[in-house]
Scaffold this motif. Structure first.
Motif, mmCIF file in Angstrom:
data_model
loop_
_atom_site.group_PDB
_atom_site.id
_atom_site.type_symbol
_atom_site.label_atom_id
_atom_site.label_comp_id
_atom_site.label_asym_id
_atom_site.label_seq_id
_atom_site.Cartn_x
_atom_site.Cartn_y
_atom_site.Cartn_z
ATOM 1 N N UNK A 42 -2.701 5.100 -2.349
ATOM 2 C CA UNK A 42 -3.932 5.896 -2.358
ATOM 3 C C UNK A 42 -4.985 5.257 -3.252
ATOM 4 N N UNK A 43 -4.565 4.718 -4.389
ATOM 5 C CA UNK A 43 -5.507 4.107 -5.315
ATOM 6 C C UNK A 43 -6.163 2.851 -4.771
ATOM 7 N N UNK A 44 -5.496 2.177 -3.841
ATOM 8 C CA UNK A 44 -6.001 0.925 -3.270
ATOM 9 C C UNK A 44 -6.729 1.154 -1.941
ATOM 10 N N UNK A 45 -6.759 2.384 -1.469
ATOM 11 C CA UNK A 45 -7.362 2.689 -0.170
ATOM 12 C C UNK A 45 -8.793 2.163 -0.007
ATOM 13 N N UNK A 46 -9.695 2.326 -0.971
ATOM 14 C CA UNK A 46 -11.056 1.811 -0.760
ATOM 15 C C UNK A 46 -11.093 0.299 -0.501
ATOM 16 N N UNK A 47 -10.279 -0.481 -1.223
ATOM 17 C CA UNK A 47 -10.245 -1.923 -1.008
ATOM 18 C C UNK A 47 -9.627 -2.256 0.356
ATOM 19 N N UNK A 48 -8.580 -1.530 0.722
ATOM 20 C CA UNK A 48 -7.928 -1.761 2.019
ATOM 21 C C UNK A 48 -8.892 -1.465 3.163
ATOM 22 N N UNK A 49 -9.688 -0.426 3.000
ATOM 23 C CA UNK A 49 -10.661 -0.058 4.038
ATOM 24 C C UNK A 49 -11.741 -1.117 4.201
ATOM 25 N N UNK A 50 -12.130 -1.762 3.110
ATOM 26 C CA UNK A 50 -13.124 -2.831 3.208
ATOM 27 C C UNK A 50 -12.566 -3.992 4.009
ATOM 28 N N UNK A 51 -11.310 -4.304 3.775
ATOM 29 C CA UNK A 51 -10.668 -5.433 4.469
ATOM 30 C C UNK A 51 -10.355 -5.105 5.930
ATOM 31 N N UNK A 52 -9.990 -3.840 6.192
ATOM 32 C CA UNK A 52 -9.614 -3.403 7.540
ATOM 33 C C UNK A 52 -10.404 -2.148 7.906
ATOM 34 N N UNK A 53 -11.624 -2.308 8.428
ATOM 35 C CA UNK A 53 -12.457 -1.145 8.750
ATOM 36 C C UNK A 53 -11.803 -0.194 9.757
ATOM 37 N N UNK A 54 -10.893 -0.704 10.584
ATOM 38 C CA UNK A 54 -10.210 0.123 11.581
ATOM 39 C C UNK A 54 -9.028 0.898 10.996
ATOM 40 N N UNK A 55 -8.809 0.748 9.697
ATOM 41 C CA UNK A 55 -7.687 1.383 9.019
ATOM 42 C C UNK A 55 -7.670 2.892 9.259
ATOM 43 N N UNK A 56 -6.483 3.400 9.554
ATOM 44 C CA UNK A 56 -6.295 4.820 9.769
ATOM 45 C C UNK A 56 -5.381 5.365 8.676
ATOM 46 N N UNK A 57 -5.937 6.078 7.687
ATOM 47 C CA UNK A 57 -5.071 6.631 6.643
ATOM 48 C C UNK A 57 -4.305 7.848 7.161
ATOM 49 N N UNK A 58 -3.032 7.902 6.810
ATOM 50 C CA UNK A 58 -2.187 9.048 7.138
ATOM 51 C C UNK A 58 -1.633 9.557 5.810
ATOM 52 N N UNK A 59 -1.996 10.768 5.454
ATOM 53 C CA UNK A 59 -1.590 11.340 4.171
ATOM 54 C C UNK A 59 -0.313 12.153 4.338
ATOM 55 N N UNK A 60 0.670 11.849 3.497
ATOM 56 C CA UNK A 60 1.892 12.638 3.434
ATOM 57 C C UNK A 60 1.722 13.595 2.262
ATOM 58 N N UNK A 61 1.769 14.877 2.547
ATOM 59 C CA UNK A 61 1.559 15.886 1.508
ATOM 60 C C UNK A 61 2.827 16.691 1.290
ATOM 61 N N UNK A 62 3.005 17.107 0.044
ATOM 62 C CA UNK A 62 4.179 17.863 -0.365
ATOM 63 C C UNK A 62 3.772 18.747 -1.550
#
Length: 188
Positions: free
Chosen positions: A101-121
């Motif tokens: 989750x902490x790296x998501x902004x950087x990952x999104x820059x590298x892969x604009x098509x990135x689809x985040x899937x959140x696992x919640x508990x």
């Protein structure tokens, strides 16, 4: 439509590893889907996910050689996703990764098509799971829970999977999501 990088995130203890393993087993023969292994500076026998164990020196050398598509540090460990995912994505393969989750902004820059899937508990289930796995002290567990609250939810994530109960319902939800998003080619 661009082939997505499915980026599964959630707090430590949310069941990401179990859900990804479940989906990997259910989709083993599914054309067009690959599950990337993470490279981690954690011993191979530490439990949890099926990862590739590297020493700090090996990890640093691979990072310097640009052999990671994504990499980050968390909880005193280094995590990486190999550049092989770029080949898979280029071939139209849907790639599933265990992200941060902490790296998501950087990952999104590298892969604009990135689809985040959140696992919640819930906090109660999360605390119980962290205690049961026995890898952290009570103080470390509370620090993980604090970090979970600081990072908060996924914000704009449309795909959220609740994993408070039995594995199968949440696992099937992840499988269904991957099937909806998957490409038409086999894993290369």
């Amino acid at each position: 439509m661009q082939t997505p990088l499915i980026y599964v995130v959630g707090p430590s203890g949310s069941g990401k590893d179990s859900l990804i393993r479940y989906a990997r087993e259910r989709l083993a023969s599914q054309p067009g889907v690959c599950f990337a292994h993470r490279y981690i500076t954690r011993p191979a026998d530490a439990g949890g996910e099926n990862h590739i164990a590297l020493s700090e020196e090996e990890f640093a050398a691979r990072a310097k050689a640009d052999l990671f598509a994504l990499h980050w540090r968390s909880h005193g460990l280094s995590y990486g996703i190999g550049i092989e995912i770029n080949q898979w994505l280029a071939k139209g393969v849907t790639v599933v990764v265990n992200g941060s989750r902490g790296y998501l902004p950087q990952a999104r820059k590298r892969y604009p098509e990135l689809l985040p899937v959140a696992i919640e508990v819930s906090d109660a289930v999360l605390r119980a799971r962290l205690r049961a796995r026995g890898r952290e002290t009570a103080e470390q567990i509370e620090a993980r829970l604090q970090r979970h609250h600081e990072l908060g939810g996924m914000g704009d994530s449309r795909d959220v999977i609740r994993n408070d109960g039995e594995l199968a319902p949440a696992g099937e939800a992840l499988v269904a999501l991957i099937r909806r998003r998957s490409g038409a080619l086999a894993c290369a």
